[in-house]
Design an enzyme around this catalytic site. Structure first.
Site, PDB file in Angstrom:
ATOM      1  N   TYR A   1      33.538  53.737  17.024  1.00  0.00           N
ATOM      2  CA  TYR A   1      34.582  53.247  17.930  1.00  0.00           C
ATOM      3  C   TYR A   1      33.944  52.558  19.150  1.00  0.00           C
ATOM      4  CZ  TYR A   1      38.033  53.790  21.721  1.00  0.00           C
ATOM      5  OH  TYR A   1      38.862  53.584  22.794  1.00  0.00           O
TER       6      TYR A   1
ATOM      7  N   PHE B   1      45.514  45.926  23.270  1.00  0.00           N
ATOM      8  CA  PHE B   1      45.404  47.385  23.356  1.00  0.00           C
ATOM      9  C   PHE B   1      45.538  48.015  21.978  1.00  0.00           C
ATOM     10  CE2 PHE B   1      45.318  48.780  27.848  1.00  0.00           C
ATOM     11  CZ  PHE B   1      45.267  47.525  28.437  1.00  0.00           C
TER      12      PHE B   1
ATOM     13  N   LYS C   1      34.003  48.560  20.586  1.00  0.00           N
ATOM     14  CA  LYS C   1      34.361  48.121  21.937  1.00  0.00           C
ATOM     15  C   LYS C   1      33.275  47.207  22.515  1.00  0.00           C
ATOM     16  CE  LYS C   1      38.344  50.135  22.161  1.00  0.00           C
ATOM     17  NZ  LYS C   1      39.574  49.339  22.197  1.00  0.00           N
TER      18      LYS C   1
HETATM   19  C1  15L Z   1      38.933  56.462  24.896  1.00  0.00           C
HETATM   20  O1  15L Z   1      38.422  55.366  24.739  1.00  0.00           O
HETATM   21  C2  15L Z   1      40.078  56.894  24.078  1.00  0.00           C
HETATM   22  O2  15L Z   1      40.912  55.830  23.677  1.00  0.00           O
HETATM   23  C3  15L Z   1      40.891  57.988  24.729  1.00  0.00           C
HETATM   24  O3  15L Z   1      41.720  58.567  23.734  1.00  0.00           O
HETATM   25  C4  15L Z   1      40.006  59.049  25.390  1.00  0.00           C
HETATM   26  O4  15L Z   1      39.292  59.750  24.397  1.00  0.00           O
HETATM   27  C5  15L Z   1      39.045  58.394  26.358  1.00  0.00           C
HETATM   28  O5  15L Z   1      38.335  57.348  25.741  1.00  0.00           O
HETATM   29  C6  15L Z   1      38.030  59.361  26.971  1.00  0.00           C
HETATM   30  O6  15L Z   1      36.840  59.051  26.974  1.00  0.00           O
HETATM   31  O7  15L Z   1      38.440  60.408  27.472  1.00  0.00           O
END
Ligand code: 15L
Length: 277
Positions: A139, A75, A143
């Site tokens: 980001y 995580f 993933k």
């Molecule tokens: C995510 O992946 C983030 O880690 C979280 O902070 C939120 O932004 C979430 O997505 C989201 O899409 O609301």
């Protein structure tokens, strides 16, 4: 769920929002936890848990932390959209270090992937786990890459992995988009427990969302681990359905605000990624 993993469980990102929830709940359930983060751990340490500060970009540190672990709950890393240079160390190098450690220890990886790996699918689409990646930023790319590393390490080295494509995991639904993607903390904890304890998983993708009537997502690997969400965003519908941003890019796509960051197209992104041949 009373079963306890036989080997230690390494939790990266232990000082983050979801890491803290997991440390508390898994610790209370008596799990043998090894916690790590680049930031100090802000809470009282659960009984039987140890905490070590480490940078995911430090491969030796991750190898040492993972020694004798049976599961790595990954995580850690950058958890929101950031410039590529900031994502590179924790999320790209870091994932590689986690998988190398898992390979050495014959450990399973449970990876906090994200809806941002598929964020440029339109909200009108219902997606299954085998849909195309449509990341909505650096980001989201990190993933998607993490999920692909999981496939590589499964196919080449037999490292099992469960990729949780998490929607919006927070205490409460805070806008209209989250009515579709909300994952309650309790559903997250059960999901991570099942992903760790299931006897055999191979490589799986599971949508990390509660039982939301407005959800965007369909088929996935949840039956393999015996998980089904018990909570739902639906009671929040009356209060949140009108809570929209007014930004057309944000409201069109599943990834919401991340899609609108640094968006320079003048026409909307097409519904289909590749034009028909
Ligand atoms: C995510 O992946 C983030 O880690 C979280 O902070 C939120 O932004 C979430 O997505 C989201 O899409 O609301």
């Amino acid at each position: 769920m009373d079963e306890i993993p036989a080997r230690p469980v390494l939790l990266t990102g232990a000082s983050g929002a979801l890491g803290r929830v997991l440390a508390k709940e898994l610790g209370a359930a008596g799990w043998p936890l090894r916690l790590t983060d680049i930031r100090p751990f802000p809470d009282p340490l659960p009984a039987g848990a140890g905490f070590t500060r480490a940078d995911l970009a430090d491969g030796m540190a991750i190898l040492r932390l993972a020694e004798n672990c049976g599961t790595i709950l990954h995580f850690g890393g950058v958890s929101v959209e950031r410039p590529f240079a900031e994502v590179l160390g924790p999320n790209i190098q870091g994932l590689y270090h986690v998988y190398e450690a898992a390979r050495r220890e014959r450990a399973r990886v449970v990876f906090a992937s994200s809806n941002h790996a598929i964020g440029f699918h339109e909200r009108s689409e219902r997606l299954d786990h085998d849909c195309q990646f449509r990341p909505d930023g650096y980001y989201g790319v990190s993933k998607a890459y993490g999920e692909l590393l999981g496939r590589l390490y499964w196919d080449k080295h037999g490292v099992e992995n469960v990729n949780l494509r998490i929607g919006g995991c927070r205490p409460k639904v805070n806008n209209a988009r989250t009515l579709a993607i909300w994952l309650s903390y309790a559903d997250l904890v059960r999901l991570v427990m099942q992903a760790t304890l299931a006897p055999a998983v191979g490589t799986l993708v599971i949508w990390g969302a509660s039982n939301n009537a407005r959800g965007f997502w369909g088929r996935d690997g949840r039956a393999v681990i015996g998980w089904a969400p018990e909570d739902s965003a639906d009671p929040f519908i009356p209060g949140q359905q009108g809570n929209v941003s007014g930004n057309p890019v944000e409201e069109r796509y599943q990834g919401g605000p991340y899609c609108a960051i640094d968006y320079t197209r003048t026409e909307p992104s097409p519904k289909t990624l590749f034009p028909a041949a």
